[in-house]
Design a protein around this motif. Structure first.
Motif, PDB file in Angstrom:
ATOM      1  N   ILE A  46       0.820  -1.283   0.160  1.00 30.40           N
ATOM      2  CA  ILE A  46       0.037   0.097  -0.021  1.00 30.40           C
ATOM      3  C   ILE A  46       0.836   1.206  -0.102  1.00 30.40           C
ATOM      4  O   ILE A  46       1.639   1.359   0.766  1.00 30.40           O
ATOM      5  CB  ILE A  46      -1.002   0.026   1.106  1.00 30.40           C
ATOM      6  CG1 ILE A  46      -1.658  -1.357   1.308  1.00 30.40           C
ATOM      7  CG2 ILE A  46      -1.794   1.220   1.327  1.00 30.40           C
ATOM      8  CD1 ILE A  46      -2.696  -1.321  -0.020  1.00 30.40           C
ATOM      9  N   GLY A  47       0.589   1.986  -1.069  1.00 35.59           N
ATOM     10  CA  GLY A  47       1.524   3.356  -1.131  1.00 35.59           C
ATOM     11  C   GLY A  47       0.431   4.571  -1.343  1.00 35.59           C
ATOM     12  O   GLY A  47      -0.706   4.388  -1.428  1.00 35.59           O
ATOM     13  N   ILE A  48       1.039   5.826  -1.147  1.00 33.00           N
ATOM     14  CA  ILE A  48       0.266   6.778  -1.164  1.00 33.00           C
ATOM     15  C   ILE A  48       0.999   7.793  -2.157  1.00 33.00           C
ATOM     16  O   ILE A  48       2.277   7.952  -1.991  1.00 33.00           O
ATOM     17  CB  ILE A  48       0.052   7.768   0.186  1.00 33.00           C
ATOM     18  CG1 ILE A  48      -0.374   6.834   1.249  1.00 33.00           C
ATOM     19  CG2 ILE A  48      -1.090   8.587  -0.012  1.00 33.00           C
ATOM     20  CD1 ILE A  48      -0.476   7.452   2.561  1.00 33.00           C
ATOM     21  N   SER A  49       0.156   8.515  -3.104  1.00 35.43           N
ATOM     22  CA  SER A  49       0.867   9.358  -4.026  1.00 35.43           C
ATOM     23  C   SER A  49       0.653  10.898  -3.715  1.00 35.43           C
ATOM     24  O   SER A  49      -0.684  11.142  -2.891  1.00 35.43           O
ATOM     25  CB  SER A  49       0.382   9.390  -5.464  1.00 35.43           C
ATOM     26  OG  SER A  49       1.041   8.100  -6.092  1.00 35.43           O
ATOM     27  N   GLY A  50       1.337  11.991  -3.963  1.00 34.04           N
ATOM     28  CA  GLY A  50       1.254  13.226  -3.611  1.00 34.04           C
ATOM     29  C   GLY A  50      -0.313  13.542  -4.204  1.00 34.04           C
ATOM     30  O   GLY A  50      -0.448  12.894  -5.471  1.00 34.04           O
ATOM     31  N   ASN A  51      -0.864  14.136  -3.424  1.00 37.23           N
ATOM     32  CA  ASN A  51      -2.414  14.736  -4.134  1.00 37.23           C
ATOM     33  C   ASN A  51      -2.363  15.409  -5.725  1.00 37.23           C
ATOM     34  O   ASN A  51      -1.461  16.223  -5.741  1.00 37.23           O
ATOM     35  CB  ASN A  51      -2.929  15.710  -3.265  1.00 37.23           C
ATOM     36  CG  ASN A  51      -3.583  14.923  -1.997  1.00 37.23           C
ATOM     37  OD1 ASN A  51      -3.610  13.932  -1.946  1.00 37.23           O
ATOM     38  ND2 ASN A  51      -3.396  15.686  -0.929  1.00 37.23           N
ATOM     39  N   LEU A  52      -3.132  14.714  -6.338  1.00 35.47           N
ATOM     40  CA  LEU A  52      -3.164  15.299  -7.786  1.00 35.47           C
ATOM     41  C   LEU A  52      -4.675  15.894  -7.766  1.00 35.47           C
ATOM     42  O   LEU A  52      -5.872  15.218  -8.010  1.00 35.47           O
ATOM     43  CB  LEU A  52      -3.229  14.249  -8.646  1.00 35.47           C
ATOM     44  CG  LEU A  52      -2.027  13.116  -8.539  1.00 35.47           C
ATOM     45  CD1 LEU A  52      -2.384  12.005  -9.408  1.00 35.47           C
ATOM     46  CD2 LEU A  52      -0.784  13.882  -8.810  1.00 35.47           C
ATOM     47  N   GLU A  53      -4.705  17.392  -8.285  1.00 34.74           N
ATOM     48  CA  GLU A  53      -5.909  18.212  -8.386  1.00 34.74           C
ATOM     49  C   GLU A  53      -6.203  17.948  -9.991  1.00 34.74           C
ATOM     50  O   GLU A  53      -6.450  18.814 -10.897  1.00 34.74           O
ATOM     51  CB  GLU A  53      -5.555  19.627  -8.029  1.00 34.74           C
ATOM     52  CG  GLU A  53      -5.428  19.849  -6.798  1.00 34.74           C
ATOM     53  CD  GLU A  53      -6.839  19.853  -6.039  1.00 34.74           C
ATOM     54  OE1 GLU A  53      -7.941  19.632  -6.620  1.00 34.74           O
ATOM     55  OE2 GLU A  53      -6.974  20.055  -4.846  1.00 34.74           O
ATOM     56  N   VAL A  54      -6.558  16.595 -10.513  1.00 33.33           N
ATOM     57  CA  VAL A  54      -6.883  16.414 -11.720  1.00 33.33           C
ATOM     58  C   VAL A  54      -7.652  15.149 -11.808  1.00 33.33           C
ATOM     59  O   VAL A  54      -8.054  14.738 -10.519  1.00 33.33           O
ATOM     60  CB  VAL A  54      -5.530  16.074 -12.463  1.00 33.33           C
ATOM     61  CG1 VAL A  54      -4.398  17.081 -12.868  1.00 33.33           C
ATOM     62  CG2 VAL A  54      -4.845  14.752 -12.016  1.00 33.33           C
ATOM     63  N   SER A  55      -8.235  15.037 -12.930  1.00 36.66           N
ATOM     64  CA  SER A  55      -9.010  13.714 -12.977  1.00 36.66           C
ATOM     65  C   SER A  55      -8.279  12.326 -12.724  1.00 36.66           C
ATOM     66  O   SER A  55      -7.188  12.077 -12.677  1.00 36.66           O
ATOM     67  CB  SER A  55      -9.452  13.388 -14.705  1.00 36.66           C
ATOM     68  OG  SER A  55     -10.046  12.287 -14.698  1.00 36.66           O
ATOM     69  N   ILE A 100       3.355   9.575  -9.085  1.00 35.35           N
ATOM     70  CA  ILE A 100       2.742   8.266  -9.222  1.00 35.35           C
ATOM     71  C   ILE A 100       4.047   7.276  -9.038  1.00 35.35           C
ATOM     72  O   ILE A 100       3.575   6.417  -8.540  1.00 35.35           O
ATOM     73  CB  ILE A 100       2.253   8.167 -10.533  1.00 35.35           C
ATOM     74  CG1 ILE A 100       1.114   8.997 -10.829  1.00 35.35           C
ATOM     75  CG2 ILE A 100       1.762   6.826 -11.030  1.00 35.35           C
ATOM     76  CD1 ILE A 100      -0.130   8.612  -9.923  1.00 35.35           C
ATOM     77  N   ILE A 101       5.072   7.676  -9.509  1.00 39.51           N
ATOM     78  CA  ILE A 101       5.996   7.009  -9.214  1.00 39.51           C
ATOM     79  C   ILE A 101       6.323   6.783  -7.621  1.00 39.51           C
ATOM     80  O   ILE A 101       6.907   5.740  -7.119  1.00 39.51           O
ATOM     81  CB  ILE A 101       7.399   7.267  -9.855  1.00 39.51           C
ATOM     82  CG1 ILE A 101       7.645   7.223 -11.481  1.00 39.51           C
ATOM     83  CG2 ILE A 101       8.744   6.729  -9.103  1.00 39.51           C
ATOM     84  CD1 ILE A 101       8.641   7.917 -12.150  1.00 39.51           C
ATOM     85  N   SER A 102       6.225   7.723  -7.041  1.00 44.52           N
ATOM     86  CA  SER A 102       6.282   7.877  -5.464  1.00 44.52           C
ATOM     87  C   SER A 102       5.363   6.794  -4.932  1.00 44.52           C
ATOM     88  O   SER A 102       5.711   6.247  -3.916  1.00 44.52           O
ATOM     89  CB  SER A 102       6.305   9.264  -4.914  1.00 44.52           C
ATOM     90  OG  SER A 102       7.175  10.264  -5.594  1.00 44.52           O
ATOM     91  N   GLY A 103       4.166   6.813  -5.340  1.00 46.39           N
ATOM     92  CA  GLY A 103       3.099   5.993  -4.640  1.00 46.39           C
ATOM     93  C   GLY A 103       3.548   4.613  -5.098  1.00 46.39           C
ATOM     94  O   GLY A 103       3.307   3.557  -4.020  1.00 46.39           O
ATOM     95  N   ILE A 104       4.058   4.406  -6.188  1.00 48.70           N
ATOM     96  CA  ILE A 104       4.421   2.913  -6.455  1.00 48.70           C
ATOM     97  C   ILE A 104       5.428   2.631  -5.723  1.00 48.70           C
ATOM     98  O   ILE A 104       5.812   1.390  -5.049  1.00 48.70           O
ATOM     99  CB  ILE A 104       4.723   2.844  -8.232  1.00 48.70           C
ATOM    100  CG1 ILE A 104       3.402   2.865  -8.721  1.00 48.70           C
ATOM    101  CG2 ILE A 104       5.260   1.254  -8.260  1.00 48.70           C
ATOM    102  CD1 ILE A 104       3.615   2.815 -10.193  1.00 48.70           C
ATOM    103  N   ASP A 105       6.493   3.235  -5.394  1.00 47.89           N
ATOM    104  CA  ASP A 105       7.915   3.205  -4.855  1.00 47.89           C
ATOM    105  C   ASP A 105       7.214   2.961  -2.956  1.00 47.89           C
ATOM    106  O   ASP A 105       7.881   2.047  -2.698  1.00 47.89           O
ATOM    107  CB  ASP A 105       8.852   4.046  -4.965  1.00 47.89           C
ATOM    108  CG  ASP A 105      10.005   3.666  -4.274  1.00 47.89           C
ATOM    109  OD1 ASP A 105      10.844   3.252  -5.031  1.00 47.89           O
ATOM    110  OD2 ASP A 105      10.439   4.293  -3.295  1.00 47.89           O
ATOM    111  N   LEU A 273       6.085  11.308  -0.845  1.00 49.25           N
ATOM    112  CA  LEU A 273       4.906  11.052  -1.947  1.00 49.25           C
ATOM    113  C   LEU A 273       4.850  11.975  -3.109  1.00 49.25           C
ATOM    114  O   LEU A 273       4.233  11.691  -3.957  1.00 49.25           O
ATOM    115  CB  LEU A 273       3.555  11.538  -1.141  1.00 49.25           C
ATOM    116  CG  LEU A 273       3.054  10.644  -0.005  1.00 49.25           C
ATOM    117  CD1 LEU A 273       3.688  10.517   1.170  1.00 49.25           C
ATOM    118  CD2 LEU A 273       1.855  10.972   0.492  1.00 49.25           C
ATOM    119  N   ILE A 274       5.902  12.761  -3.164  1.00 48.12           N
ATOM    120  CA  ILE A 274       5.926  13.663  -4.231  1.00 48.12           C
ATOM    121  C   ILE A 274       7.345  13.561  -4.956  1.00 48.12           C
ATOM    122  O   ILE A 274       7.225  13.687  -6.283  1.00 48.12           O
ATOM    123  CB  ILE A 274       5.953  15.279  -3.962  1.00 48.12           C
ATOM    124  CG1 ILE A 274       4.435  15.564  -3.157  1.00 48.12           C
ATOM    125  CG2 ILE A 274       6.373  16.278  -4.764  1.00 48.12           C
ATOM    126  CD1 ILE A 274       4.331  16.823  -2.539  1.00 48.12           C
TER     127      ILE A 274
END
Length: 366
Positions: A46-55, A100-105, A273-274
């Motif tokens: 389980i990982g978390i990515s930096g918040n994305l203000e996008v779809s 997204i790389i951050s979340g996967i890592d 995360l970023i």
């Protein structure tokens, strides 16, 4: 052991009132979770990515791009995987793809520690099992004046905080100095006070503000200018006795190398995360150690508790309570708590991120 699937999930929920920092107003909280499944059914990362203000389609599409060559790879090969994901000509050197790389890592490191059956901070170095922390808040809000800010700081101290942070930069300098004064009066002389401008100032404005704030015993002045204004930030660093902190908007070891080489910062604030995940975070830690600089990560206490606990130059942990996130205490099982100004590192295998999926489901963005 092989990766069998990668999934991206995005959630969004409203705040009771919008909150504003030096430059931006936020009406909602966002959470982006990356799930890495393996051929060991009992081990999922389980990982978390930096918040994305996008779809959310953007995050899903990037994950799908990476999944093409990650499925079938051993998830323990995090160095190899990181290098394969971070190909500048393919996905870009900063921004959404690196998040997204951050979340996967982060999910890969969760797998690694779960397989080892030890907490992540032990796997990364195990320097300590508890760290000093500060409560981040002090945002601008409609109807929130000096009295309300005073009461927020009082409540933070009652919760056990021995350090607090407030926002500056969205009001005239002299008004913000009044806010700083009120906070110092509320928390007393023995609680640390940090100030965060979120890049709101020009360098000469930041110098004026810092000089006026110095008498209130400020622990650090965070992100006074735009992230790429290394020269301006160096001028601020030289002009004030207040330590300058920055780095939450930097990406990869290369960004932090440049920040350090410009002598533009006293305290580094990487956000795993970023900026490229835990693999890259630990490289920045080594850079900081070789320059005798401390690390005070930005955001996501659930992940960064492990990273601060693992290293010898971990300074302090940022902690968000319900004044920033109305879902605080409702997202994860086994939430972190502040006791006597510190947070105890989880003793469960992995990172210890166990989402309350049923609670999150109503806020899912499809």
């Amino acid at each position: 052991m092989k990766i069998t699937d990668i999934k991206y999930k995005m959630y969004k929920w409203p705040r009771p009132k919008p909150i504003t920092n030096g430059l931006y107003t936020y009406t909602h909280n966002l959470l982006s979770i990356v799930v890495v499944e393996t051929d060991y059914p009992e081990i999922t990362g389980i990982g978390i990515s930096g918040n994305l203000e996008v779809s959310p389609n953007v995050g899903e599409s990037i994950c799908e791009h990476f999944k093409k060559f990650l499925v079938g790879i051993d998830p323990l090969d995090n160095e190899r995987i990181w290098r394969e994901m971070w190909r500048p000509k393919l996905v870009g050197r900063r921004g959404i793809t690196t998040r997204i790389i951050s979340g996967i890592d982060i999910a890969l490191w969760d797998i690694k520690a779960k397989l080892a059956k030890i907490p992540l901070y032990k796997l990364l170095g195990g320097f300590t099992n508890k760290v000093d922390t500060y409560i981040a808040g002090g945002y601008y809000e409609e109807g929130k004046g000096l009295n309300e800010l005073y009461e927020e700081m009082i409540e933070n101290v009652k919760l056990g905080a021995k350090a607090v942070k407030i926002k500056v930069g969205a009001a005239p300098i002299n008004h913000d100095i009044e806010r700083v004064k009120i906070c110092r009066e509320a928390i007393g002389p023995d609680v640390k006070l940090m100030l965060d401008a979120n890049n709101a100032y020009k360098h000469y404005e930041a110098i004026e503000f810092a000089r006026k704030a110095e008498k209130y015993d400020i622990f650090w002045f965070e992100e006074p200018v735009e992230p790429d204004d290394y020269i301006g930030q160096r001028e601020i660093t030289r002009s004030t006795s207040i330590p300058i902190a920055a780095g939450e908007n930097e990406y990869t070891r290369y960004g932090f190398r440049d920040l350090i080489n410009h002598r533009a910062v006293d305290i580094l604030q990487p956000d795993a995360l970023i900026m490229g995940g835990i693999t890259e975070f630990m490289k920045v830690v080594a850079l900081a150690q070789s320059n005798d600089l401390d690390i005070a990560p930005h955001g996501a206490q659930e992940v960064h508790i492990h990273l601060v606990s693992a290293i010898s130059n971990g300074l302090i942990l940022e902690y968000y309570r319900d004044t920033v996130n109305p879902m605080h205490g409702k997202i994860w099982k086994n939430e972190l708590e502040i006791k006597n100004g510190q947070v105890l590192a989880p003793d469960r295998p992995g990172i210890g991120l166990e989402p309350k999926w049923d609670t999150l489901e109503p806020y899912s963005i499809k």
